[in-house]
Motif scaffolding. Structure first.
Motif, short mmCIF file in Angstrom:
data_model
loop_
_atom_site.label_atom_id
_atom_site.label_comp_id
_atom_site.label_asym_id
_atom_site.label_seq_id
_atom_site.Cartn_x
_atom_site.Cartn_y
_atom_site.Cartn_z
N ALA A 22 38.69 42.47 40.58
CA ALA A 22 37.28 43.62 40.24
C ALA A 22 37.01 43.86 41.57
CB ALA A 22 36.57 43.05 39.50
N LYS A 23 36.92 43.03 42.59
CA LYS A 23 36.10 43.47 43.91
C LYS A 23 37.16 44.42 44.62
CE LYS A 23 34.58 40.35 46.60
NZ LYS A 23 34.31 39.09 47.70
N LEU A 24 38.28 44.33 44.54
CA LEU A 24 39.08 45.37 45.09
C LEU A 24 38.99 46.74 44.26
CD1 LEU A 24 42.69 43.35 45.47
CD2 LEU A 24 41.16 44.42 47.39
N ILE A 25 38.67 46.76 43.33
CA ILE A 25 38.38 48.18 42.61
C ILE A 25 37.00 48.49 42.82
CG2 ILE A 25 38.18 49.14 40.22
CD1 ILE A 25 40.26 46.83 39.25
N ILE A 26 36.11 47.75 42.73
CA ILE A 26 34.80 48.06 43.34
C ILE A 26 34.71 48.75 44.57
CG2 ILE A 26 32.23 47.25 43.80
CD1 ILE A 26 32.35 47.41 41.11
N GLU A 27 35.29 48.11 45.63
CA GLU A 27 35.27 48.44 47.22
C GLU A 27 36.29 49.73 47.31
OE1 GLU A 27 36.77 44.76 48.63
OE2 GLU A 27 35.02 43.76 48.47
N ASN A 28 37.16 50.09 46.31
CA ASN A 28 38.14 51.15 46.83
C ASN A 28 38.28 52.37 46.00
OD1 ASN A 28 39.96 49.98 49.04
ND2 ASN A 28 39.72 48.44 47.83
N LEU A 29 37.41 52.07 44.66
CA LEU A 29 37.69 53.34 43.98
C LEU A 29 36.86 54.49 44.28
CD1 LEU A 29 38.55 54.72 41.19
CD2 LEU A 29 36.65 53.69 39.90
N GLU A 30 35.95 54.52 44.59
CA GLU A 30 35.09 55.62 45.26
C GLU A 30 35.58 56.26 46.42
OE1 GLU A 30 30.49 55.65 44.18
OE2 GLU A 30 31.02 53.20 44.90
N GLU A 31 36.26 55.44 47.41
CA GLU A 31 37.09 56.13 48.42
C GLU A 31 38.18 56.71 48.10
OE1 GLU A 31 38.79 56.85 51.94
OE2 GLU A 31 36.55 56.32 51.64
N VAL A 32 38.89 56.21 47.10
CA VAL A 32 40.12 56.96 46.38
C VAL A 32 39.98 58.27 45.79
CG1 VAL A 32 41.97 57.05 44.91
CG2 VAL A 32 41.61 54.97 46.50
N ILE A 33 38.78 58.35 44.92
CA ILE A 33 38.02 59.59 44.37
C ILE A 33 37.93 60.59 45.59
CG2 ILE A 33 36.27 60.68 43.18
CD1 ILE A 33 36.41 57.86 41.49
N GLU A 62 46.63 51.62 47.62
CA GLU A 62 47.31 50.07 47.65
C GLU A 62 46.36 49.14 46.99
OE1 GLU A 62 49.83 47.25 50.50
OE2 GLU A 62 49.37 49.22 51.34
N LYS A 63 45.43 48.65 47.56
CA LYS A 63 44.31 47.87 47.13
C LYS A 63 43.74 47.99 45.71
CE LYS A 63 42.56 47.14 51.83
NZ LYS A 63 41.41 47.18 52.71
N LEU A 64 43.81 49.43 45.49
CA LEU A 64 43.39 49.65 43.79
C LEU A 64 44.63 49.17 43.18
CD1 LEU A 64 40.73 51.05 42.70
CD2 LEU A 64 41.94 53.01 42.82
N MET A 65 45.95 49.33 43.44
CA MET A 65 46.78 49.02 42.65
C MET A 65 46.93 47.33 42.69
SD MET A 65 50.25 51.10 43.44
CE MET A 65 51.06 50.87 41.91
N TYR A 66 46.49 46.65 43.61
CA TYR A 66 46.49 45.17 43.62
C TYR A 66 45.46 44.63 42.94
CZ TYR A 66 49.73 45.69 47.53
OH TYR A 66 50.78 45.87 48.50
N GLY A 67 44.31 45.43 42.79
CA GLY A 67 43.43 45.23 41.78
C GLY A 67 43.47 45.39 40.34
N SER A 68 44.35 46.29 40.14
CA SER A 68 44.80 46.54 38.66
C SER A 68 45.57 45.30 38.31
CB SER A 68 45.34 47.80 38.42
OG SER A 68 46.09 47.99 37.40
N GLN A 99 29.28 37.40 41.59
CA GLN A 99 30.54 36.88 42.23
C GLN A 99 31.46 38.19 42.75
OE1 GLN A 99 31.98 34.20 42.88
NE2 GLN A 99 31.30 32.70 41.39
N ILE A 100 31.10 39.45 42.42
CA ILE A 100 31.96 40.50 42.91
C ILE A 100 30.93 41.56 43.84
CG2 ILE A 100 33.32 40.80 41.00
CD1 ILE A 100 31.75 43.22 40.17
N GLY A 101 29.87 40.72 44.21
CA GLY A 101 28.87 41.35 45.07
C GLY A 101 27.84 42.37 44.61
N LEU A 102 27.83 42.81 43.38
CA LEU A 102 26.91 43.85 42.83
C LEU A 102 25.33 43.05 42.71
CD1 LEU A 102 28.93 45.83 40.56
CD2 LEU A 102 28.26 46.46 42.68
N GLY A 103 25.41 41.75 42.07
CA GLY A 103 24.13 41.31 42.01
C GLY A 103 23.77 41.60 40.40
N GLU A 104 22.77 42.59 40.21
CA GLU A 104 22.21 42.53 38.74
C GLU A 104 23.25 43.63 38.18
OE1 GLU A 104 19.56 40.99 37.96
OE2 GLU A 104 19.57 40.11 39.59
N ILE A 105 23.29 43.36 36.72
CA ILE A 105 24.09 44.47 36.03
C ILE A 105 23.83 45.91 35.94
CG2 ILE A 105 22.66 44.36 33.84
CD1 ILE A 105 25.31 44.28 32.23
#
Length: 374
Positions: A220-231, A241-247, A305-311
């Motif tokens: 989930a951290k890899l997805i959070i950290e890379n999805l907006e960059e890929v978009i 590549e990091k997004l693939m590993y997150g998935s 745990q994934i660094g976002l804090g609150e929902i």
């Protein structure tokens, strides 16, 4: 008895990094069935490259092309009717989750041709495979995690049913980010939200454990950290590549723990709402998490745990993704005439509802459907 034990079952081999498709050049065998997805896979030359690699291995090819829709019992049987004299020793699925799920189901029927697909509804009811062929799965999206999971979703009688079998874990999984470069931002977002949902629902699953939790968090951290960059920069191969590993990591996690209420709702309503699975997950995710938070601390633990804090920060992230890719936020305009009580009951009966961290109720599910309607 064996299948109720918490077991970790990996693909026998995972090949990673850009250019890893070349692994097919070293495949042993005589004939391969290729099941592949969208037209873009051909357009950008990857199908030709795949065929050339297999030709270098002196492997004869039979191809089922442009499988783009989620598998149904009818579509699987239609493909099987074309393959009566196949005699392949490799089944290769190349595409998104729908294509890889199709490959798994074709594999199960190819190896057990006298058993109808409807006999596989009960978890772990698929007989032993690998009597005739091996399985290779190659994702072209970063989303479903199907390349490492033990499930395939098929629509039977207008209802989505997960077919679960550890025999679906492939012999080879190839994660080549080059294959995702042409994926449009909207589909990238849909599939990645699906992958993220695998992570958070696995972490909150009643079957979670310390090992699966680590996969869920890392993925989930890899997805959070890379999805907006890929978009924003679709050709950024490192972020892809990091997004693939997150998935892949969240796919491993959910394969061992199942998921929860979000997927139960998406499965139950898929045939009634003309939106992608990932888009449906994005619509139902936050309301379901807030429902679960009333009894489970796991959701807030995960966002911390994934660094976002609150929902609320997770809600803001999903909102930004939705805005930037024009994702649908309410399902009402895309649904047929739906009986809310029947749809809610179907959610409760979905196998994924069993592992939701809070017991789902008809009233609770119905309230989520109503608040996300329009």
């Amino acid at each position: 008895m064996l299948n109720i034990l918490p077991r970790v079952i990996f693909p026998r081999e995972m090949v990673i990094k850009k250019g890893s498709l070349i692994r097919l050049k070293f495949l042993d065998g005589k004939k391969a069935l290729i099941i592949c997805g969208s037209q873009s896979f051909e357009k950008y030359g990857y199908l030709e490259k795949l065929e050339n690699y297999l030709a270098a291995s002196k492997i004869e090819i039979v191809a089922i092309k442009r499988v783009i829709k989620d598998p149904t019992e009818d579509s699987i049987n239609l493909i099987m009717n074309q393959l009566k004299d196949l005699n392949a020793d490799w089944i290769i699925g190349v595409g998104g989750g729908a294509v890889m799920d199709t490959a798994k189901l074709i594999y199960a029927l190819y190896e057990n041709q006298n058993i109808p697909l409807s006999d596989f509804k009960k978890p772990h009811s698929v007989p032993e495979l690998r009597k005739k062929a091996k399985l290779c799965l190659i994702p072209t999206t970063a989303g479903s995690g199907s390349e490492v999971s033990n499930s395939a979703v098929v629509t039977v009688n207008n209802k989505k049913n997960p077919v679960i079998s550890n025999h679906f874990i492939p012999d080879i999984a190839i994660l080549d980010p080059n294959l995702t470069i042409s994926l449009p931002p909207k589909i990238t977002a849909h599939t990645s939200i699906d992958a993220f949902t695998h992570g958070i629902e696995s972490y909150c699953s009643s079957l979670n454990n310390a090992l699966t939790n680590s996969y869920s968090i890392a993925g989930a951290k890899l997805i959070i950290e890379n999805l907006e960059e890929v978009i924003a920069s679709p050709s950024n191969i490192i972020a892809r590549e990091k997004l693939m590993y997150g998935s892949m990591l969240t796919g491993l996690a959910q394969s061992m723990t199942s998921v929860g209420g979000v997927h139960a709702m998406s499965h139950s309503l898929a045939s009634e709402i003309e939106l992608s699975h990932g888009n449906l997950n994005a619509i139902f995710l936050i309301p379901m998490l807030k429902f679960n938070m009333q009894e489970s601390p796991r959701i807030e633990e995960f966002t911390q745990q994934i660094g976002l804090g609150e929902i609320e920060r997770l809600e803001e992230w999903i909102s930004r993704i939705s805005e930037n890719t024009k994702m649908v936020k309410k399902w009402g305009a895309y649904g047929k005439e739906i009986n809310m009580n029947e749809a809610s009951q179907a959610t409760l009966e979905d196998i994924c509802a069993r592992t939701n961290p809070r017991k789902l109720t008809l009233e609770g599910v119905k309230s989520i459907l109503e608040m996300t309607f329009q």
